[in-house]
Design an enzyme around this catalytic site. Structure first.
Site, PDB file in Angstrom:
ATOM      1  CG  HIS A   1      -1.883   1.178   1.183  1.00  0.00           C
ATOM      2  ND1 HIS A   1      -3.125   1.107   0.570  1.00  0.00           N
ATOM      3  CD2 HIS A   1      -1.769   2.458   1.651  1.00  0.00           C
ATOM      4  CE1 HIS A   1      -3.737   2.270   0.674  1.00  0.00           C
ATOM      5  NE2 HIS A   1      -2.937   3.122   1.324  1.00  0.00           N
ATOM      6  CB  CYS A   2       2.004   3.396  -2.561  1.00  0.00           C
ATOM      7  SG  CYS A   2       3.075   4.815  -2.871  1.00  0.00           S
ATOM      8  CB  ILE A   3       1.059   6.990   2.073  1.00  0.00           C
ATOM      9  CG1 ILE A   3       2.541   7.386   1.971  1.00  0.00           C
ATOM     10  CG2 ILE A   3       0.846   5.952   3.159  1.00  0.00           C
ATOM     11  CD1 ILE A   3       3.047   8.119   3.199  1.00  0.00           C
TER      12      ILE A   3
ATOM     13  CG  ASN B   1      -5.012   2.715  -5.423  1.00  0.00           C
ATOM     14  OD1 ASN B   1      -5.612   1.860  -4.769  1.00  0.00           O
ATOM     15  ND2 ASN B   1      -5.164   2.858  -6.727  1.00  0.00           N
TER      16      ASN B   1
END
Length: 285
Positions: A125-127, A131
């Protein structure tokens, strides 16, 4: 399926950084070094703008593309001879079942605590894109990082050239007064170039091995357990470096620079290596 857009401070930061680097590169570095309306200036402006457009386009795809949702009707078929991988729980040996989503997990799928759902071929999960990076948007994420590295290094080269040229003007008494912008740009570009280059190198390694970040960490543990038991661990989805590359980027090399995803399939099953397939077939006999 498209991801519903929502406000995110990290995403806003990324947009502002991209805008600052773009405008400072065009209207400061190129302008001070070549002159924006000279032939070298126009050429560099056009090339950098093209890279910036591709960077923004791929970032938008990462941001708004759903990474892949597990169908509610998914049910693993253990008797399917064409699908030799049925991942099981570490404890108990049962097929992986998500208690929160109330359905079975396909191979390589994982539950994201932030998105609160299972994601197909989840990487992380990439801040910075608000997303998950998963099955449907991994290529866009990878290509975005490639363009971001090119843009940062290109801008840094133009910064150094512009600063050198500006210093020579200072000696002649005709220098400009953009020192503060040069300092801010340098403080921003140097760590960005290093961090993004490291990130790109990491994902090149993962692509060539056909692994996700989660699978890498799981593989380290699996390798340790295999060696402890006198066995050799082999990643089941590693089908060879070039095949791994085409699995992620697509079979057409001319489409590698675009976030096309027509080749990725459903994300419910994946090719396995011949070594793993032979082993699985021998065990089933």
């Amino acid at each position: 399926m498209k991801k519903t857009p929502r406000f995110s401070v990290p995403v806003s930061v990324v947009v502002l950084v991209i805008a600052f680097i773009y405008f400072s590169t065009l209207f400061l570095f190129i302008e001070q070094w070549f002159g924006l309306f000279t032939s070298p200036g126009i050429m560099n402006a056009v090339v950098f703008t093209a890279v910036a457009i591709m960077c923004v386009f791929n970032y938008s795809v990462c941001l708004y593309t759903d990474p892949g949702q597990v169908p509610s009707t998914f049910m693993p078929d253990v008797e399917d001879s064409e699908n030799l991988v049925h991942e099981i729980k570490r404890k108990g040996g049962d097929l992986r079942y998500c208690q929160k989503c109330c359905h079975y997990k396909p191979p390589r799928a994982h539950h994201c605590r932030v998105c609160q759902r299972c994601v197909l071929r989840m990487d992380h999960h990439c801040i910075w894109i608000n997303n998950c990076v998963g099955h449907a948007n991994y290529k866009a994420f990878f290509v975005f990082v490639v363009y971001a590295v090119i843009a940062c290094i290109y801008s840094l080269i133009l910064l150094v050239g512009s600063l050198t040229n500006d210093s020579q003007k200072d000696e002649d008494g005709g220098g400009s007064s953009f020192r503060t912008l040069y300092v801010i740009s340098g403080i921003m570009l140097i760590p960005l170039s290093v961090a993004l280059s490291v990130l790109l190198g990491w994902h090149i390694y993962l692509v060539l091995q056909n692994k996700t970040t989660i699978e890498y960490h799981e593989g380290v543990r699996a390798m340790w357990l295999a060696e402890k038991g006198g066995n050799v661990y082999s990643h089941p989805y590693d089908v060879g470096a070039f095949e791994n590359l085409t699995t992620v980027l697509g079979p057409n090399i001319f489409c590698w620079i675009c976030p096309t995803s027509g080749h990725i399939g459903t994300g419910l099953r994946f090719r396995t290596s011949s070594k793993f397939s032979v082993a699985a077939e021998s065990q089933s006999k």
